[in-house]
Write an enzyme that holds these catalytic residues in place. Structure first.
Site, short mmCIF file in Angstrom:
data_model
loop_
_atom_site.label_atom_id
_atom_site.label_comp_id
_atom_site.label_asym_id
_atom_site.label_seq_id
_atom_site.Cartn_x
_atom_site.Cartn_y
_atom_site.Cartn_z
N PHE A 91 0.84 -1.21 0.00
CA PHE A 91 0.00 0.00 0.00
C PHE A 91 0.87 1.25 0.00
O PHE A 91 2.09 1.19 0.13
CB PHE A 91 -0.98 -0.02 1.17
CG PHE A 91 -0.35 0.06 2.55
CD1 PHE A 91 0.11 -1.08 3.18
CD2 PHE A 91 -0.26 1.28 3.22
CE1 PHE A 91 0.67 -1.02 4.46
CE2 PHE A 91 0.27 1.35 4.50
CZ PHE A 91 0.75 0.20 5.12
N SER A 116 7.90 -1.88 -3.76
CA SER A 116 7.19 -2.79 -2.86
C SER A 116 6.62 -3.97 -3.66
O SER A 116 6.68 -5.12 -3.20
CB SER A 116 6.05 -2.07 -2.15
OG SER A 116 6.52 -1.01 -1.35
N ALA A 171 9.80 -2.42 2.11
CA ALA A 171 8.53 -2.46 1.37
C ALA A 171 7.41 -1.95 2.27
O ALA A 171 7.44 -2.13 3.48
CB ALA A 171 8.22 -3.89 0.93
N LYS A 172 6.43 -1.31 1.65
CA LYS A 172 5.27 -0.86 2.43
C LYS A 172 4.22 -1.95 2.27
O LYS A 172 3.42 -1.97 1.33
CB LYS A 172 4.78 0.50 1.92
CG LYS A 172 3.98 1.26 2.97
CD LYS A 172 3.91 2.73 2.66
CE LYS A 172 2.96 3.47 3.58
NZ LYS A 172 3.39 3.56 4.97
N THR A 173 4.28 -2.90 3.20
CA THR A 173 3.41 -4.07 3.13
C THR A 173 2.83 -4.35 4.51
O THR A 173 3.51 -4.14 5.53
CB THR A 173 4.18 -5.29 2.59
OG1 THR A 173 3.30 -6.41 2.54
CG2 THR A 173 5.40 -5.63 3.42
#
Ligand SMILES: Cc1ncc(COP(=O)(O)O)c(C=O)c1O
Length: 311
Positions: free
Chosen positions: A23, A51, A149-151
């Site tokens: 995201f 990401s 990562a934006k996870t």
């Protein structure tokens, strides 16, 4: 474009089991003349691509990301608050494994969506320092892991540490590196900065932390303000001792939500050091904060070309 509504998901939807999800988080700001702008959207788009690579999801082209955000902001433009009090429209683009399948492999069907909501100021009663709990039992990400990562998984793993912080009476949790348990990484949702008495501005290097878009803007901004900016490892001892002996004069954190927030006391199992910068934040902390907020709301010249007009 469809009206906001619940999703209907099959219980075997892959993301619910294997967390293949990414995201972004960004904001749209209304300027005094009524126009609406986003801040460095191409950086959010590029981070979403990075990401996606890490989570084996398809890479959404930068121009499609920006077009999707622009389209939603245009449709929802009346939800972008008036500029008073740092209010904005929060924008959440996200992508998840939507194939109905149980089994550990990349999903062959994914869903990309963008939602938005008006957001109040992070500090409703004026900027004040956040207190920090040092997490020694939990880490956020190791080498080769998903830290950059934006996870969702990164946030899921941070929750128990944040709970610990709350029990300890602290606002936020800070994580250390996995290998040595010595180097400052970041807070649960913000990057860190240290200001030294000699004017140097230091931020932990990237690799296992989220590459914050506010963090990278501050590297440029502090440089332009005449400060030497270093991206390097900062040990927890350097923080503790530096604050205690006056070599570190200000500590702050940054991110889309709070822009810049002064960091107050640091507490760990067995001790604590008081914060720097008093109740209102240090001089440089607040100068950087003011400059960034003024650029975002169109009150200062956008000399870096960071703003993107949507309406
Ligand atoms: C873990 C984490 N670190 C740092 C940040 C700051 O990133 P940005 O400046 O892009 O908002 C965020 C998001 O806000 C975050 O979730």
């Amino acid at each position: 474009m469809t009206p906001y509504a619940p999703l209907s998901v099959d219980p075997a939807t892959a993301v619910l089991h294997y967390a293949q999800e990414i995201f972004e988080g960004m904001k749209a700001y209304r300027h005094a003349d009524g126009s609406v702008w986003t801040f460095r959207p191409e950086e959010n788009a590029a981070r979403m691509v990075r990401s996606a690579r890490r989570l084996a999801l398809p890479e959404l082209p930068v121009e499609d990301f920006i077009a999707s955000v622009d389209a939603l902001v245009r449709a929802d433009q009346r939800w972008v608050p008036e500029p008073a009090g740092e209010k904005s429209l929060y924008i959440r683009p996200f992508m998840f494994a939507s194939e109905v399948f149980l089994g550990v492999r990349p999903s062959q069907h994914v869903t990309y969506m963008v939602i938005a909501s008006p957001a109040g100021a992070y500090f409703a009663k004026g900027v004040h320092p956040v207190s920090i709990w040092l997490s020694e039992d939990y880490t956020r990400a190791g080498r080769g892991g998903m830290g950059a990562a934006k996870t969702g998984g990164n946030y899921a793993s941070s929750l128990v540490a944040q709970q610990e912080a709350t029990v300890q009476g602290c606002d936020q949790v800070v994580f250390l590196d996995v290998q040595e348990g010595r180097y400052v990484e970041e807070l649960g949702g913000m990057n860190m900065y240290f200001v030294f008495a000699d004017g140097r501005v230091v931020t932990p290097e990237t690799g296992t932390i989220l590459e914050g878009i506010t963090r990278s803007a501050i590297i440029e901004l502090a440089g332009k303000m005449g400060h030497q900016v270093e991206e390097r490892k900062v040990s927890i001892d350097e923080w503790r001792d530096g604050v205690a002996d006056g070599r570190i004069t200000e500590v702050f954190a940054c991110g889309t939500a709070a822009v810049v927030t002064p960091v107050g006391s640091l507490k760990w199992d067995g001790g604590q050091v008081a914060g720097t910068g008093g109740d209102t934040g240090g001089e440089l902390t607040m100068a950087i904060r003011r400059e960034l907020v003024d650029i975002q709301f169109g009150r200062a010249d956008d000399t870096f070309g960071w703003m993107h007009r949507v309406v």
